[in-house]
Design an enzyme around this catalytic site. Sequence first.
Site, PDB file in Angstrom:
ATOM      1  N   GLU A 103       5.999  -3.465   0.699  1.00 49.27           N
ATOM      2  CA  GLU A 103       5.770  -3.249  -0.974  1.00 49.27           C
ATOM      3  C   GLU A 103       4.887  -1.888  -1.110  1.00 49.27           C
ATOM      4  OE1 GLU A 103       7.008  -4.735  -3.558  1.00 49.27           O
ATOM      5  OE2 GLU A 103       7.460  -6.797  -2.560  1.00 49.27           O
ATOM      6  N   GLY A 133       0.798  -1.235   0.032  1.00 50.88           N
ATOM      7  CA  GLY A 133       0.069  -0.025   0.075  1.00 50.88           C
ATOM      8  C   GLY A 133       0.969   1.276   0.203  1.00 50.88           C
ATOM      9  N   SER A 134       0.413   2.306   0.483  1.00 53.95           N
ATOM     10  CA  SER A 134       1.151   3.494   0.402  1.00 53.95           C
ATOM     11  C   SER A 134       2.080   3.650   1.566  1.00 53.95           C
ATOM     12  CB  SER A 134       0.232   4.556   0.811  1.00 53.95           C
ATOM     13  OG  SER A 134      -0.478   4.563   2.187  1.00 53.95           O
ATOM     14  N   GLY A 178       2.699   2.085   5.263  1.00 55.26           N
ATOM     15  CA  GLY A 178       3.887   1.230   5.204  1.00 55.26           C
ATOM     16  C   GLY A 178       5.106   1.721   6.686  1.00 55.26           C
ATOM     17  N   CYS A 237       1.290   0.669  -8.866  1.00 51.27           N
ATOM     18  CA  CYS A 237       2.504   1.167  -8.015  1.00 51.27           C
ATOM     19  C   CYS A 237       3.701   1.383  -9.185  1.00 51.27           C
ATOM     20  CB  CYS A 237       2.746   0.012  -7.083  1.00 51.27           C
ATOM     21  SG  CYS A 237       3.175  -1.407  -7.653  1.00 51.27           S
TER      22      CYS A 237
END
Length: 503
Positions: free
Chosen positions: A258, A236-237, A241, A292
């Site tokens: 990630e 995610g963002s 994270g 992404c």
Amino acid sequence: MSGERWREVLQAAGVAGAGGDAASHPLPARTPIDGSVLVHLRIAAAGEISAAISAARSAFERWRTVPAPRRGELVRRFAERVRAEQAALAALITLEAGKIPAEAAGEVQEVVDVCDFACGLSRQLQGLTLPSERPGHHLLERWHPLGPVAIITAFNFPMAVWAWNAALALVCGDSILWKPSEKTPLCALAMHRLLEQTLAEFPEAPPALAQLVIGAGAAGAQLAADPRVALVSATGSTAMGRQVAETVAARFGRSLLELGGNNAAIVTPSADLDQALRAVVFAAAGTAGQRCTTLRRLYVQRSVREPLVARLRASLVSMPVGNPFTPGTLVGPLIDAAAYERMQHALGAARAAGAAVHGGERVDVPDCRSGHYVRPALVELQQPVPVLWQETFAPMLYLLAYDSLAEAIAQQNAAAHGLSSAIFTNDLREAELFLSARGSDCGIANVNCGTSGAEIGGAFGGEKETGGGRESGSDAWKSYMRRQTQTVNYSGELPLAQGVRFS
Ligand code: NAD
């Protein structure tokens, strides 16, 4: 009309019966196509999540004793079910995430591919034997199952990212807990249903081997904080994270992150401009700029700027935008109103800093008026501006000219993220420089293909604010296991390492 069509899609994917009344089921699952609510879902309570973690712990204790190739067989059987339901699953991705059918089918194919990969891997979880410095000793390295793995996923790959983690974790002997994005819970329900069916027919599989936790960020945060969860794999963002990383590190847990990307490509004078153009358009506008690995920054050598820019502008702003179920559409909706607002805000900031913005405006799609559709934007900059350095999850491509390749590589690497990068060149020396230690600092570096659309066979992930994790292929499986160094003394003596004498 669309309501009927949406029901057919839910029915085919086996999730039409999910959900209940809004009062007791507070999570609305929506389609970004027209903004309508498909069903209302329950949110897992904190106590239920805690019980799920306990059950995952017990399931792990059984599953880790099942031989790895048998674990691979489970994943192979699951992939068979996914293959059989490929079209229905892809249609559900289109409905819930807004991807055009070709990209949605590609995502389901990725699920199948990574399961095939994991099945083969189940016979190759290799350790090492190492020469011991002591006579009559055997030194080796073995990989053991790790424990329950929490998989927190983003909306934009609502099936594949889970599969990258789940397929590997299962063959590695771990149990799994999936916390999908609250924006795409139905994709998770559909996938999970197929896995549950597979588990039910697999005698060695404990029932709580794979569990689904429906909820928002708080549910993910609870999984991250619980010391019974051995690995937290979070996609995610970067903001999310950062929180997960801190929480997991505070308990000395393991995380696999990630996160966001701010990906760049460089076009050199020797490039095949036709090829570069096609690659750039797909990388910038595919999945409506919500990958992404989406291309956000394009550095073009000054001598080829003019011929490329005119064609790029024409291609991007003339792309067919609309309902992804309408044949011919290449750009579907943004996920929600907030995504639209963030894009307009970024375009406004670029304009205010002197950029020439082409496209980017709202597109009115008949019968989908509550969806958020935009024309892909090309943002021509004379120099870097602050908004260039942030990830805006939308189809907008910043374009800058450069003079020397060293300068272009430095600009590319100046972003806080380090996910994907590309160079378009037919000059071997330029390509090799880009791929060298002095070149791209990203986890992914491509020559003559765009930044997005990675294959599952390589390790996927990026450096810096992308989080440093690696998933999917190569040796990414090692994150889901614990390494043990073992020494066996069969000598009958007790020689100590480093020649130490203790008598
Ligand atoms: P997001 O960060 O809003 O949400 C991702 C997931 O994290 C969701 O399941 C959410 O509920 C959960 N979450 C939110 N706060 C949390 C917390 N404090 N603790 C634990 N979990 C929490 O991201 P999004 O909008 O769904 O997805 C877009 C972002 O994901 C982009 O930044 C994109 O680049 C990134 N992404 C990265 C990869 C990759 O492999 N690097 C892949 C896909 C998406």
